[in-house]
Structure formats: C-alpha cells, structure tokens
Design a protein around this motif. Structure first.
Motif, PDB file in Angstrom:
ATOM      1  N   LEU A  81       0.810  -1.216   0.000  1.00 21.96           N
ATOM      2  CA  LEU A  81       0.000   0.000   0.000  1.00 21.96           C
ATOM      3  C   LEU A  81       0.846   1.270   0.000  1.00 21.96           C
ATOM      4  O   LEU A  81       0.359   2.332  -0.382  1.00 21.96           O
ATOM      5  CB  LEU A  81      -0.928   0.012   1.230  1.00 21.96           C
ATOM      6  CG  LEU A  81      -2.153  -0.894   1.153  1.00 21.96           C
ATOM      7  CD1 LEU A  81      -2.895  -0.898   2.475  1.00 21.96           C
ATOM      8  CD2 LEU A  81      -3.089  -0.449   0.034  1.00 21.96           C
ATOM      9  N   THR A  82       2.099   1.175   0.439  1.00 25.87           N
ATOM     10  CA  THR A  82       2.941   2.375   0.459  1.00 25.87           C
ATOM     11  C   THR A  82       3.210   2.888  -0.947  1.00 25.87           C
ATOM     12  O   THR A  82       3.629   4.027  -1.121  1.00 25.87           O
ATOM     13  CB  THR A  82       4.290   2.119   1.174  1.00 25.87           C
ATOM     14  OG1 THR A  82       5.024   1.109   0.449  1.00 25.87           O
ATOM     15  CG2 THR A  82       4.082   1.693   2.601  1.00 25.87           C
ATOM     16  N   ALA A  91       2.739   7.079   5.304  1.00 26.47           N
ATOM     17  CA  ALA A  91       2.965   5.653   5.067  1.00 26.47           C
ATOM     18  C   ALA A  91       3.411   4.963   6.353  1.00 26.47           C
ATOM     19  O   ALA A  91       2.944   3.867   6.686  1.00 26.47           O
ATOM     20  CB  ALA A  91       4.014   5.465   3.971  1.00 26.47           C
ATOM     21  N   MET A  92       4.316   5.604   7.100  1.00 29.17           N
ATOM     22  CA  MET A  92       4.811   5.036   8.358  1.00 29.17           C
ATOM     23  C   MET A  92       3.684   4.906   9.375  1.00 29.17           C
ATOM     24  O   MET A  92       3.545   3.880  10.045  1.00 29.17           O
ATOM     25  CB  MET A  92       5.930   5.913   8.919  1.00 29.17           C
ATOM     26  CG  MET A  92       6.560   5.393  10.189  1.00 29.17           C
ATOM     27  SD  MET A  92       7.524   3.883   9.906  1.00 29.17           S
ATOM     28  CE  MET A  92       8.932   4.574   9.029  1.00 29.17           C
ATOM     29  N   ILE A 187       3.349  10.026  17.361  1.00 33.86           N
ATOM     30  CA  ILE A 187       4.697  10.463  17.734  1.00 33.86           C
ATOM     31  C   ILE A 187       5.734   9.456  17.262  1.00 33.86           C
ATOM     32  O   ILE A 187       6.790   9.831  16.738  1.00 33.86           O
ATOM     33  CB  ILE A 187       4.793  10.681  19.258  1.00 33.86           C
ATOM     34  CG1 ILE A 187       3.902  11.854  19.682  1.00 33.86           C
ATOM     35  CG2 ILE A 187       6.231  10.923  19.688  1.00 33.86           C
ATOM     36  CD1 ILE A 187       3.750  12.013  21.177  1.00 33.86           C
ATOM     37  N   LEU A 188       5.426   8.168  17.425  1.00 33.49           N
ATOM     38  CA  LEU A 188       6.363   7.130  16.983  1.00 33.49           C
ATOM     39  C   LEU A 188       6.589   7.222  15.475  1.00 33.49           C
ATOM     40  O   LEU A 188       7.732   7.130  15.005  1.00 33.49           O
ATOM     41  CB  LEU A 188       5.823   5.747  17.359  1.00 33.49           C
ATOM     42  CG  LEU A 188       6.701   4.538  16.998  1.00 33.49           C
ATOM     43  CD1 LEU A 188       8.087   4.650  17.620  1.00 33.49           C
ATOM     44  CD2 LEU A 188       6.022   3.243  17.425  1.00 33.49           C
ATOM     45  N   ALA A 189       5.528   7.422  14.714  1.00 35.08           N
ATOM     46  CA  ALA A 189       5.668   7.571  13.265  1.00 35.08           C
ATOM     47  C   ALA A 189       6.523   8.786  12.918  1.00 35.08           C
ATOM     48  O   ALA A 189       7.372   8.727  12.019  1.00 35.08           O
ATOM     49  CB  ALA A 189       4.291   7.689  12.615  1.00 35.08           C
ATOM     50  N   THR A 193      10.124   8.551  11.063  1.00 33.34           N
ATOM     51  CA  THR A 193      10.289   9.259   9.798  1.00 33.34           C
ATOM     52  C   THR A 193      11.485  10.209   9.867  1.00 33.34           C
ATOM     53  O   THR A 193      12.305  10.253   8.940  1.00 33.34           O
ATOM     54  CB  THR A 193       8.999  10.065   9.470  1.00 33.34           C
ATOM     55  OG1 THR A 193       7.893   9.169   9.419  1.00 33.34           O
ATOM     56  CG2 THR A 193       9.137  10.779   8.133  1.00 33.34           C
ATOM     57  N   ALA A 194      11.580  10.948  10.966  1.00 35.83           N
ATOM     58  CA  ALA A 194      12.722  11.858  11.134  1.00 35.83           C
ATOM     59  C   ALA A 194      14.032  11.084  11.164  1.00 35.83           C
ATOM     60  O   ALA A 194      15.040  11.527  10.598  1.00 35.83           O
ATOM     61  CB  ALA A 194      12.543  12.664  12.420  1.00 35.83           C
ATOM     62  N   TRP A 195      14.031   9.916  11.817  1.00 36.45           N
ATOM     63  CA  TRP A 195      15.216   9.077  11.888  1.00 36.45           C
ATOM     64  C   TRP A 195      15.634   8.621  10.491  1.00 36.45           C
ATOM     65  O   TRP A 195      16.808   8.661  10.142  1.00 36.45           O
ATOM     66  CB  TRP A 195      14.928   7.889  12.787  1.00 36.45           C
ATOM     67  CG  TRP A 195      16.120   7.132  13.271  1.00 36.45           C
ATOM     68  CD1 TRP A 195      17.415   7.257  12.841  1.00 36.45           C
ATOM     69  CD2 TRP A 195      16.137   6.131  14.298  1.00 36.45           C
ATOM     70  NE1 TRP A 195      18.240   6.399  13.539  1.00 36.45           N
ATOM     71  CE2 TRP A 195      17.466   5.691  14.439  1.00 36.45           C
ATOM     72  CE3 TRP A 195      15.149   5.578  15.099  1.00 36.45           C
ATOM     73  CZ2 TRP A 195      17.842   4.711  15.346  1.00 36.45           C
ATOM     74  CZ3 TRP A 195      15.528   4.608  16.007  1.00 36.45           C
ATOM     75  CH2 TRP A 195      16.857   4.177  16.136  1.00 36.45           C
ATOM     76  N   LEU A 196      14.645   8.215   9.702  1.00 43.07           N
ATOM     77  CA  LEU A 196      14.935   7.781   8.335  1.00 43.07           C
ATOM     78  C   LEU A 196      15.580   8.904   7.512  1.00 43.07           C
ATOM     79  O   LEU A 196      16.572   8.715   6.820  1.00 43.07           O
ATOM     80  CB  LEU A 196      13.651   7.319   7.655  1.00 43.07           C
ATOM     81  CG  LEU A 196      13.180   5.880   7.900  1.00 43.07           C
ATOM     82  CD1 LEU A 196      11.782   5.698   7.344  1.00 43.07           C
ATOM     83  CD2 LEU A 196      14.137   4.889   7.289  1.00 43.07           C
ATOM     84  N   ILE A 197      14.962  10.089   7.598  1.00 42.94           N
ATOM     85  CA  ILE A 197      15.456  11.218   6.807  1.00 42.94           C
ATOM     86  C   ILE A 197      16.829  11.677   7.287  1.00 42.94           C
ATOM     87  O   ILE A 197      17.725  11.956   6.500  1.00 42.94           O
ATOM     88  CB  ILE A 197      14.433  12.362   6.862  1.00 42.94           C
ATOM     89  CG1 ILE A 197      13.130  11.921   6.179  1.00 42.94           C
ATOM     90  CG2 ILE A 197      14.993  13.614   6.200  1.00 42.94           C
ATOM     91  CD1 ILE A 197      11.977  12.869   6.368  1.00 42.94           C
TER      92      ILE A 197
END
Length: 199
Positions: A81-82, A91-92, A187-189, A193-197
């Motif tokens: 689905l992403t 998506a996250m 918050i977890l998402a 997401t910030a960690w990924l970027i």
C-alpha cells in the motif's frame, strides 16, 4: 507436528485444536493448557490430538506459526500500500497503525506467549519471524530508496525495528491507563520518519 492434515475433515480438526489452544491460553494461561483440555474444547478425542501433535508444546508451536503467517501477510499488504502514499510519515503511520491493531486484537494471547511460555524464543516460528521481518525490512528499504529518496544504515534499521517492536508490545500489553495510544503512534511515526530522513 507428526503429520500434516490432508483431508478437509482432518484440516478442520487440526484448526479446531489450534483454536482451542488459543482460547484456553487466553482464559486460563499457559498453566491451564493440556492436551486433554485441547481435546475437550476442540470437541475431538485425545487420540486425535496425539495423531497430529506429540504434546501441547507442538500445538503452541503450530499456533505461533499461524500468528507468524497472519503477521507477515499484514506486513506485506501494508508494504504494497505504500506505493500509493507519497508522504513518508503517512505511510509510516499507516503501517504502525495496522501492526498495532493486529497486536491489540491478539493481546490476551500475546500476554501469555510473551510472559508465560518459557520456550517461545526457541520455537521455529519465532526464529522465522525474525528472519522474515528482516527480509521485509530490506524490501521496505529498497522501496524507501526508490520512492522517498532516503537511505538507511543497517545498524539504524536494526535499532528502528527492535525499538518499534518493543514500543508496540509495551503499548499493547503494559501501557498506563488513560494513555492515548493514537497519539503515541503519531509520535512514533514522526520519530521514525525523522530518523529515516536524518540517517
């Protein structure tokens, strides 16, 4: 298992035994589980139980295999689905929400498996889940690279996966009363997401 059921009737009997195993553990914990109890709740003879399973541990193993199958199917569906989601955070959040819902649906059973079954970490399905999660994450990373133009270091990927699994398990089984689970997932998402970027 001693053997795999082949006929429709035998498949239904095995499914009834596994379902009975889940219901017994949800109601009475692992201490209340026995092959006699499984036979009684499933509506089969004790001989039928032993025809397919050498003991209650094997029924628990089969149950974990079915939970593994359900989990990996959900993960793959959410990953597919992403493709239709242009925003990484959306998506996250969608993925985390689906995984949380699945865990919450099985929370009574998860509580028993995690806290009462002493051999859970040695079951083939548990080890297989670790392997399949890693493969799923690698696939997700490939999609992430292609769609969102971010790269993830393997060590960061490991930390993200284990931190997320631990956070979701705690949220499902041990969250303080009154905690807003949806806000925690938001918050977890955002953090992931910030960690990924950032990575």
């Amino acid at each position: 298992m001693k053997k795999e059921p082949k006929q429709v009737r035998s498949k239904a009997s095995v499914a009834a035994m596994v379902g009975a195993c889940a219901r017994i553990m949800e109601r009475h914990g692992y201490a209340g589980l026995s092959t006699n109890a499984i036979a009684e709740v499933a509506g089969v003879s004790i001989g039928s139980v032993y025809e397919y399973f050498p003991g209650k541990e094997a029924v628990v193993a089969r149950l974990t295999e079915e939970l593994l199958s359900e989990t990996t199917s959900l993960l793959q569906n959410r990953l597919d689905l992403t493709d239709n989601r242009n925003d990484l955070h959306v998506a996250m959040r969608h993925f985390l929400g689906a995984l949380y819902s699945l865990m919450r649906r099985h929370r009574k059973l998860l509580r028993v498996l995690v806290f009462q079954v002493p051999y859970l970490h040695r079951l083939p399905a548990t080890r297989q889940l670790q392997k399949e999660l890693q493969e799923f994450l690698q696939t997700g990373v490939q999609k992430t690279r292609q769609q969102y133009r971010v790269n993830v270091h393997p060590y960061s990927l490991y930390l993200m996966a284990t931190s997320t699994a631990g956070s979701l398990l705690h949220l499902v089984l041990m969250a303080p009363s009154g905690m807003d689970q949806e806000a925690v997932l938001d918050i977890l998402a955002s953090k992931l997401t910030a960690w990924l970027i950032q990575d």
